[in-house]
Design a protein around this motif. Structure first.
Motif, mmCIF file in Angstrom:
data_model
loop_
_atom_site.group_PDB
_atom_site.id
_atom_site.type_symbol
_atom_site.label_atom_id
_atom_site.label_comp_id
_atom_site.label_asym_id
_atom_site.label_seq_id
_atom_site.Cartn_x
_atom_site.Cartn_y
_atom_site.Cartn_z
ATOM 1 N N LEU A 159 32.107 23.395 45.672
ATOM 2 C CA LEU A 159 31.775 23.136 47.078
ATOM 3 C C LEU A 159 30.907 21.897 47.247
ATOM 4 O O LEU A 159 30.088 21.813 48.161
ATOM 5 C CB LEU A 159 31.069 24.352 47.704
ATOM 6 N N ARG A 160 31.091 20.908 46.396
ATOM 7 C CA ARG A 160 30.273 19.698 46.500
ATOM 8 C C ARG A 160 30.488 19.000 47.838
ATOM 9 O O ARG A 160 29.544 18.401 48.389
ATOM 10 C CB ARG A 160 30.589 18.757 45.338
ATOM 11 N N GLU A 161 31.696 19.092 48.387
ATOM 12 C CA GLU A 161 31.955 18.480 49.686
ATOM 13 C C GLU A 161 31.167 19.183 50.794
ATOM 14 O O GLU A 161 30.590 18.534 51.676
ATOM 15 C CB GLU A 161 33.455 18.524 50.007
ATOM 16 N N LEU A 162 31.130 20.504 50.742
ATOM 17 C CA LEU A 162 30.404 21.265 51.754
ATOM 18 C C LEU A 162 28.905 21.020 51.651
ATOM 19 O O LEU A 162 28.209 20.872 52.668
ATOM 20 C CB LEU A 162 30.720 22.753 51.614
ATOM 21 N N HIS A 163 28.391 20.968 50.430
ATOM 22 C CA HIS A 163 26.967 20.672 50.243
ATOM 23 C C HIS A 163 26.632 19.292 50.799
ATOM 24 O O HIS A 163 25.551 19.086 51.386
ATOM 25 C CB HIS A 163 26.598 20.756 48.764
ATOM 26 N N GLY A 164 27.552 18.341 50.602
ATOM 27 C CA GLY A 164 27.327 17.003 51.131
ATOM 28 C C GLY A 164 27.265 16.988 52.649
ATOM 29 O O GLY A 164 26.433 16.290 53.242
ATOM 30 N N VAL A 165 28.129 17.754 53.288
ATOM 31 C CA VAL A 165 28.129 17.841 54.751
ATOM 32 C C VAL A 165 26.814 18.434 55.247
ATOM 33 O O VAL A 165 26.184 17.913 56.178
ATOM 34 C CB VAL A 165 29.327 18.679 55.244
ATOM 35 N N TYR A 166 26.381 19.532 54.651
ATOM 36 C CA TYR A 166 25.137 20.174 55.087
ATOM 37 C C TYR A 166 23.946 19.232 54.913
ATOM 38 O O TYR A 166 23.056 19.167 55.770
ATOM 39 C CB TYR A 166 24.912 21.470 54.305
ATOM 40 N N ALA A 167 23.919 18.508 53.790
ATOM 41 C CA ALA A 167 22.811 17.586 53.545
ATOM 42 C C ALA A 167 22.818 16.453 54.565
ATOM 43 O O ALA A 167 21.758 16.055 55.080
ATOM 44 C CB ALA A 167 22.903 17.037 52.123
ATOM 45 N N ALA A 168 24.010 15.921 54.866
ATOM 46 C CA ALA A 168 24.118 14.827 55.829
ATOM 47 C C ALA A 168 23.694 15.258 57.225
ATOM 48 O O ALA A 168 23.140 14.456 57.990
ATOM 49 C CB ALA A 168 25.552 14.291 55.846
ATOM 50 N N MET A 169 23.915 16.507 57.566
ATOM 51 C CA MET A 169 23.553 17.008 58.893
ATOM 52 C C MET A 169 22.098 17.471 58.967
ATOM 53 O O MET A 169 21.610 17.847 60.031
ATOM 54 C CB MET A 169 24.472 18.172 59.269
ATOM 55 N N GLY A 170 21.404 17.471 57.820
ATOM 56 C CA GLY A 170 20.023 17.940 57.807
ATOM 57 C C GLY A 170 19.904 19.447 57.880
ATOM 58 O O GLY A 170 18.840 19.970 58.255
ATOM 59 N N TRP A 171 20.961 20.163 57.521
ATOM 60 C CA TRP A 171 20.946 21.623 57.562
ATOM 61 C C TRP A 171 20.401 22.178 56.251
ATOM 62 O O TRP A 171 20.418 21.495 55.222
ATOM 63 C CB TRP A 171 22.365 22.158 57.790
ATOM 64 N N PRO A 172 19.958 23.428 56.218
ATOM 65 C CA PRO A 172 19.549 24.064 54.963
ATOM 66 C C PRO A 172 20.727 24.125 53.988
ATOM 67 O O PRO A 172 21.884 23.928 54.380
ATOM 68 C CB PRO A 172 19.116 25.467 55.401
ATOM 69 N N LEU A 241 29.868 23.458 63.672
ATOM 70 C CA LEU A 241 30.279 23.494 62.267
ATOM 71 C C LEU A 241 31.760 23.163 62.139
ATOM 72 O O LEU A 241 32.159 22.329 61.312
ATOM 73 C CB LEU A 241 29.993 24.870 61.670
ATOM 74 N N TYR A 242 32.591 23.811 62.937
ATOM 75 C CA TYR A 242 34.024 23.546 62.879
ATOM 76 C C TYR A 242 34.325 22.077 63.170
ATOM 77 O O TYR A 242 35.181 21.458 62.517
ATOM 78 C CB TYR A 242 34.766 24.435 63.874
#
Length: 300
Positions: A159-172, A241-242
């Motif tokens: 899930l490296r792509e999902l982790h990248g999205v969360y980090a870019a959005m400033g989410w936990p 999110l979607y």
């Protein structure tokens, strides 16, 4: 070696997931189990008995594959989740009138006794354990001397792509950190296993819509990171999110579908005969003493 692995897992959340995870085998788990079963062709000695640890989540179809490979082996079926046990019993236990119920390949339910099986099979469970070293130790105790462990789990690139999205959005964080295969090898040796063999591969899953992607993730697991979102989120956040997933996860190499990477780790290790260095005072368990006598003595 750190005793804190995995360091970012919430044990309370892990226990809650274990008690409430869907009593079904996700597609990815079945596919990984199929690939792990194919590795059994390199094992020269067929086990006389084996334990399938948590088969419902690990793969009910895979159970049939392993059983077909070892049709005369006694199978111990152990579900550590109470709500999954009746599902396993209904799906895998032979009807009372089936002769196989009483034959050499008869199925037994419940935890394996110490040193009772020649193979222990666990698919896609270890990465969700809050105390993996304890779980590996339980597997070691269940195996007889010269028995072997076969397991799989998710690795750190998952899930490296999902982790990248969360980090870019400033989410936990989107999930807890998964353990590297070299660290799993160290933990196997620490538990008393020998000759651990670890390998990995990456599988890319694609999804037509963010809704289907999120549904798949909910079937596979849960966010066990201690710093995850602390409360429920509303419909507005879900829609956001979607939208973000639709914008950031399309892969041109996958015809524009949303893509997620899963790193799959496979592990294999033997349980050697116990060795005790003889000193002026040595304590040896009765079980280990019997194993050493069968193998021919102690180490000086």
């Amino acid at each position: 070696m750190s005793s804190e692995r995995p360091p970012t897992i919430d044990p309370v959340a892990a226990a809650r997931w274990h008690a409430a995870a869907p009593a079904a085998s996700p597609w990815l788990h079945e596919e990984v189990a199929r690939r792990m079963e194919d590795r059994l062709q390199w094992i020269r000695q067929a086990p006389a008995s084996w334990c399938h640890w948590d088969p419902v989540r690990g793969g009910l179809q895979a159970h049939a594959l392993v059983s077909a490979r070892y049709p005369t082996a006694r199978c111990q079926l152990y579900e550590t989740s109470t709500h999954c046990e009746p599902v396993a019993r209904q799906a895998l236990a032979k009807p009372w009138w089936n002769p196989a119920r009483w034959g050499a390949g008869a199925l037994q339910m419940g935890p394996p006794a110490d040193a009772s099986v020649q193979m222990l099979w666990s698919n896609m469970a270890l990465h969700m354990a809050a105390d993996p070293q304890d779980l590996i130790g339980r597997w070691h105790r269940a195996l007889a001397v010269d028995g072997y462990l076969m397991f799989s789990c998710l690795g750190p690139d998952t899930l490296r792509e999902l982790h990248g999205v969360y980090a870019a959005m400033g989410w936990p964080p989107a999930g807890h950190a998964f353990t590297d295969m070299h660290d799993w090898g160290d933990m196997l040796v620490h538990a008393g296993f020998a000759e651990p063999v670890m390998d990995m591969e990456r599988i890319t899953l694609t999804f037509a819509t963010p809704e289907r992607l999120v549904q798949e993730l909910r079937e596979l697991g849960a966010n066990l990171h201690p710093d995850r979102f602390p409360s429920l989120r509303g419909r507005r956040w879900r829609d956001k999110l979607y939208q973000v997933l639709s914008e950031r996860l399309p892969d041109p190499g996958q015809e524009g579908q949303l893509a997620l990477t899963f790193e799959i780790i496979y592990g294999h290790a033997f349980k050697p005969a116990p060795r005790v260095r003889v000193s002026s005072s040595s304590a040896v368990s009765l079980q280990d003493m019997r194993a050493m006598l069968r193998k021919g003595g102690t180490e000086n």
